[in-house]
Design a protein around this motif. Structure first.
Motif, PDB file in Angstrom:
ATOM      1  N   TRP A  47      38.689  67.457  68.536  1.00  0.00           N
ATOM      2  CA  TRP A  47      39.765  66.466  68.454  1.00  0.00           C
ATOM      3  C   TRP A  47      39.837  65.689  69.766  1.00  0.00           C
ATOM      4  CZ3 TRP A  47      41.785  64.973  64.143  1.00  0.00           C
ATOM      5  CH2 TRP A  47      41.896  65.847  63.071  1.00  0.00           C
ATOM      6  N   VAL A  48      40.028  64.396  69.664  1.00  0.00           N
ATOM      7  CA  VAL A  48      40.338  63.550  70.813  1.00  0.00           C
ATOM      8  C   VAL A  48      41.852  63.397  70.883  1.00  0.00           C
ATOM      9  CG1 VAL A  48      40.145  61.220  71.772  1.00  0.00           C
ATOM     10  CG2 VAL A  48      38.141  62.326  70.749  1.00  0.00           C
ATOM     11  N   ASP A  49      42.455  63.050  69.751  1.00  0.00           N
ATOM     12  CA  ASP A  49      43.906  62.918  69.631  1.00  0.00           C
ATOM     13  C   ASP A  49      44.276  63.198  68.171  1.00  0.00           C
ATOM     14  OD1 ASP A  49      46.586  62.305  69.649  1.00  0.00           O
ATOM     15  OD2 ASP A  49      46.318  60.214  70.265  1.00  0.00           O
ATOM     16  N   LYS A  50      44.701  64.426  67.927  1.00  0.00           N
ATOM     17  CA  LYS A  50      44.972  64.849  66.554  1.00  0.00           C
ATOM     18  C   LYS A  50      46.091  64.026  65.915  1.00  0.00           C
ATOM     19  CE  LYS A  50      45.120  69.092  63.884  1.00  0.00           C
ATOM     20  NZ  LYS A  50      45.141  70.550  63.938  1.00  0.00           N
ATOM     21  N   ALA A  51      47.096  63.643  66.697  1.00  0.00           N
ATOM     22  CA  ALA A  51      48.225  62.873  66.161  1.00  0.00           C
ATOM     23  C   ALA A  51      47.781  61.528  65.590  1.00  0.00           C
ATOM     24  CB  ALA A  51      49.287  62.673  67.235  1.00  0.00           C
ATOM     25  N   SER A  52      46.790  60.909  66.244  1.00  0.00           N
ATOM     26  CA  SER A  52      46.302  59.613  65.746  1.00  0.00           C
ATOM     27  C   SER A  52      45.022  59.758  64.927  1.00  0.00           C
ATOM     28  CB  SER A  52      46.085  58.644  66.909  1.00  0.00           C
ATOM     29  OG  SER A  52      45.064  59.124  67.763  1.00  0.00           O
ATOM     30  N   LEU A  53      44.670  61.008  64.583  1.00  0.00           N
ATOM     31  CA  LEU A  53      43.503  61.309  63.756  1.00  0.00           C
ATOM     32  C   LEU A  53      42.199  60.803  64.359  1.00  0.00           C
ATOM     33  CD1 LEU A  53      45.029  60.693  60.210  1.00  0.00           C
ATOM     34  CD2 LEU A  53      44.635  62.882  61.346  1.00  0.00           C
ATOM     35  N   MET A  54      42.079  60.936  65.685  1.00  0.00           N
ATOM     36  CA  MET A  54      40.847  60.568  66.381  1.00  0.00           C
ATOM     37  C   MET A  54      40.123  61.841  66.798  1.00  0.00           C
ATOM     38  SD  MET A  54      40.614  57.302  66.297  1.00  0.00           S
ATOM     39  CE  MET A  54      39.312  56.960  67.468  1.00  0.00           C
ATOM     40  N   ALA A  55      38.831  61.884  66.470  1.00  0.00           N
ATOM     41  CA  ALA A  55      38.015  63.052  66.791  1.00  0.00           C
ATOM     42  C   ALA A  55      36.714  62.588  67.444  1.00  0.00           C
ATOM     43  CB  ALA A  55      37.714  63.850  65.528  1.00  0.00           C
ATOM     44  N   MET A  56      36.046  63.519  68.119  1.00  0.00           N
ATOM     45  CA  MET A  56      34.757  63.234  68.733  1.00  0.00           C
ATOM     46  C   MET A  56      33.663  63.610  67.739  1.00  0.00           C
ATOM     47  SD  MET A  56      33.239  62.039  71.385  1.00  0.00           S
ATOM     48  CE  MET A  56      34.666  61.946  72.440  1.00  0.00           C
ATOM     49  N   ALA A  57      32.744  62.688  67.520  1.00  0.00           N
ATOM     50  CA  ALA A  57      31.608  62.940  66.636  1.00  0.00           C
ATOM     51  C   ALA A  57      30.330  62.822  67.447  1.00  0.00           C
ATOM     52  CB  ALA A  57      31.584  61.923  65.491  1.00  0.00           C
ATOM     53  N   GLU A  58      29.345  63.610  67.063  1.00  0.00           N
ATOM     54  CA  GLU A  58      28.025  63.518  67.679  1.00  0.00           C
ATOM     55  C   GLU A  58      27.047  63.035  66.626  1.00  0.00           C
ATOM     56  OE1 GLU A  58      26.482  66.212  70.868  1.00  0.00           O
ATOM     57  OE2 GLU A  58      25.228  66.856  69.187  1.00  0.00           O
ATOM     58  N   VAL A  59      26.443  61.888  66.916  1.00  0.00           N
ATOM     59  CA  VAL A  59      25.492  61.262  66.006  1.00  0.00           C
ATOM     60  C   VAL A  59      24.160  61.151  66.737  1.00  0.00           C
ATOM     61  CG1 VAL A  59      24.955  59.213  64.639  1.00  0.00           C
ATOM     62  CG2 VAL A  59      27.340  59.935  64.907  1.00  0.00           C
ATOM     63  N   SER A  60      23.201  61.962  66.357  1.00  0.00           N
ATOM     64  CA  SER A  60      21.868  61.945  66.976  1.00  0.00           C
ATOM     65  C   SER A  60      21.947  62.019  68.492  1.00  0.00           C
ATOM     66  CB  SER A  60      21.086  60.708  66.535  1.00  0.00           C
ATOM     67  OG  SER A  60      20.886  60.739  65.150  1.00  0.00           O
ATOM     68  N   GLY A  61      22.790  62.889  69.009  1.00  0.00           N
ATOM     69  CA  GLY A  61      22.902  63.092  70.452  1.00  0.00           C
ATOM     70  C   GLY A  61      23.875  62.165  71.161  1.00  0.00           C
ATOM     71  N   VAL A  62      24.402  61.184  70.467  1.00  0.00           N
ATOM     72  CA  VAL A  62      25.367  60.251  71.046  1.00  0.00           C
ATOM     73  C   VAL A  62      26.765  60.663  70.596  1.00  0.00           C
ATOM     74  CG1 VAL A  62      26.145  57.852  71.143  1.00  0.00           C
ATOM     75  CG2 VAL A  62      23.698  58.371  71.064  1.00  0.00           C
ATOM     76  N   ARG A  63      27.674  60.800  71.553  1.00  0.00           N
ATOM     77  CA  ARG A  63      29.049  61.169  71.218  1.00  0.00           C
ATOM     78  C   ARG A  63      29.953  59.951  71.297  1.00  0.00           C
ATOM     79  NH1 ARG A  63      30.222  67.076  73.861  1.00  0.00           N
ATOM     80  NH2 ARG A  63      28.538  68.117  72.758  1.00  0.00           N
ATOM     81  N   ARG A  64      30.861  59.864  70.318  1.00  0.00           N
ATOM     82  CA  ARG A  64      31.843  58.780  70.333  1.00  0.00           C
ATOM     83  C   ARG A  64      33.042  59.190  69.511  1.00  0.00           C
ATOM     84  NH1 ARG A  64      29.367  53.574  68.100  1.00  0.00           N
ATOM     85  NH2 ARG A  64      31.125  52.829  69.266  1.00  0.00           N
ATOM     86  N   ALA A  65      34.167  58.587  69.864  1.00  0.00           N
ATOM     87  CA  ALA A  65      35.406  58.850  69.134  1.00  0.00           C
ATOM     88  C   ALA A  65      35.365  58.113  67.804  1.00  0.00           C
ATOM     89  CB  ALA A  65      36.604  58.405  69.955  1.00  0.00           C
ATOM     90  N   VAL A  66      35.810  58.811  66.755  1.00  0.00           N
ATOM     91  CA  VAL A  66      35.871  58.205  65.426  1.00  0.00           C
ATOM     92  C   VAL A  66      37.217  58.532  64.796  1.00  0.00           C
ATOM     93  CG1 VAL A  66      33.374  58.292  65.034  1.00  0.00           C
ATOM     94  CG2 VAL A  66      34.797  60.185  64.261  1.00  0.00           C
ATOM     95  N   ASN A  67      37.642  57.668  63.919  1.00  0.00           N
ATOM     96  CA  ASN A  67      38.873  57.889  63.172  1.00  0.00           C
ATOM     97  C   ASN A  67      38.541  58.738  61.954  1.00  0.00           C
ATOM     98  OD1 ASN A  67      40.889  57.260  61.003  1.00  0.00           O
ATOM     99  ND2 ASN A  67      41.827  56.164  62.718  1.00  0.00           N
ATOM    100  N   VAL A  68      39.299  59.821  61.753  1.00  0.00           N
ATOM    101  CA  VAL A  68      39.024  60.728  60.630  1.00  0.00           C
ATOM    102  C   VAL A  68      40.095  60.649  59.545  1.00  0.00           C
ATOM    103  CG1 VAL A  68      37.590  62.309  61.988  1.00  0.00           C
ATOM    104  CG2 VAL A  68      40.061  62.692  61.856  1.00  0.00           C
ATOM    105  N   ALA A  69      40.847  59.563  59.503  1.00  0.00           N
ATOM    106  CA  ALA A  69      41.913  59.412  58.503  1.00  0.00           C
ATOM    107  C   ALA A  69      41.377  59.502  57.079  1.00  0.00           C
ATOM    108  CB  ALA A  69      42.652  58.087  58.707  1.00  0.00           C
ATOM    109  N   CYS A  70      40.175  59.001  56.846  1.00  0.00           N
ATOM    110  CA  CYS A  70      39.608  59.017  55.496  1.00  0.00           C
ATOM    111  C   CYS A  70      39.263  60.423  55.016  1.00  0.00           C
ATOM    112  CB  CYS A  70      38.358  58.142  55.438  1.00  0.00           C
ATOM    113  SG  CYS A  70      38.680  56.384  55.684  1.00  0.00           S
ATOM    114  N   VAL A  71      39.137  61.371  55.928  1.00  0.00           N
ATOM    115  CA  VAL A  71      38.790  62.749  55.565  1.00  0.00           C
ATOM    116  C   VAL A  71      39.876  63.715  56.026  1.00  0.00           C
ATOM    117  CG1 VAL A  71      36.316  62.301  55.520  1.00  0.00           C
ATOM    118  CG2 VAL A  71      37.381  63.058  57.657  1.00  0.00           C
ATOM    119  N   ALA A  72      41.094  63.216  56.151  1.00  0.00           N
ATOM    120  CA  ALA A  72      42.196  63.991  56.726  1.00  0.00           C
ATOM    121  C   ALA A  72      42.730  65.078  55.804  1.00  0.00           C
ATOM    122  CB  ALA A  72      43.336  63.060  57.129  1.00  0.00           C
ATOM    123  N   GLY A  73      42.211  65.211  54.600  1.00  0.00           N
ATOM    124  CA  GLY A  73      42.682  66.236  53.680  1.00  0.00           C
ATOM    125  C   GLY A  73      42.381  67.649  54.136  1.00  0.00           C
ATOM    126  N   GLU A  74      41.404  67.799  55.028  1.00  0.00           N
ATOM    127  CA  GLU A  74      41.068  69.113  55.568  1.00  0.00           C
ATOM    128  C   GLU A  74      40.625  68.942  57.020  1.00  0.00           C
ATOM    129  OE1 GLU A  74      37.057  70.666  54.198  1.00  0.00           O
ATOM    130  OE2 GLU A  74      37.505  69.230  52.612  1.00  0.00           O
TER     131      GLU A  74
END
Length: 93
Positions: A12-39
């Motif tokens: 999690w980067v900021d759980k309240a705003s549904l921002m999480a850290m994702a790793e894509v092929s070795g590159v990390r960046r913050a992404v919004n997870v609102a679309c998958v917030a059911g779990e």
């Protein structure tokens, strides 16, 4: 054409705003997870598109998708664009 690239949601980067850290092929960046917030998405694979985790997928599907994208040469181009964007953000005042 829209391209969703598999990435693992790692923290999690900021759980309240549904921002999480994702790793894509070795590159990390913050992404919004609102679309998958059911779990809780942490530790799971998702299709990432323009800063949003659009759908959760299993690890086998992620591997198959990454392989197909590499075969097409699109994954490398997208990762390079993400790296360039990250470098531009780091250089900004």
């Amino acid at each position: 054409m829209c391209l969703g690239i598999p990435g693992r949601i790692i923290a999690w980067v900021d759980k309240a705003s549904l921002m999480a850290m994702a790793e894509v092929s070795g590159v990390r960046r913050a992404v919004n997870v609102a679309c998958v917030a059911g779990e809780d998405p942490i530790g799971k694979w998702a299709l990432i598109h323009v800063g949003f985790a659009m759908a959760l997928i299993d690890e086998d599907e992620a591997a198959r998708t990454l392989e197909a994208l590499r075969d097409l040469g699109e994954a490398q181009e997208a990762v390079e664009q993400m790296r360039a964007a990250d470098l531009a953000l780091e250089a900004a005042p």
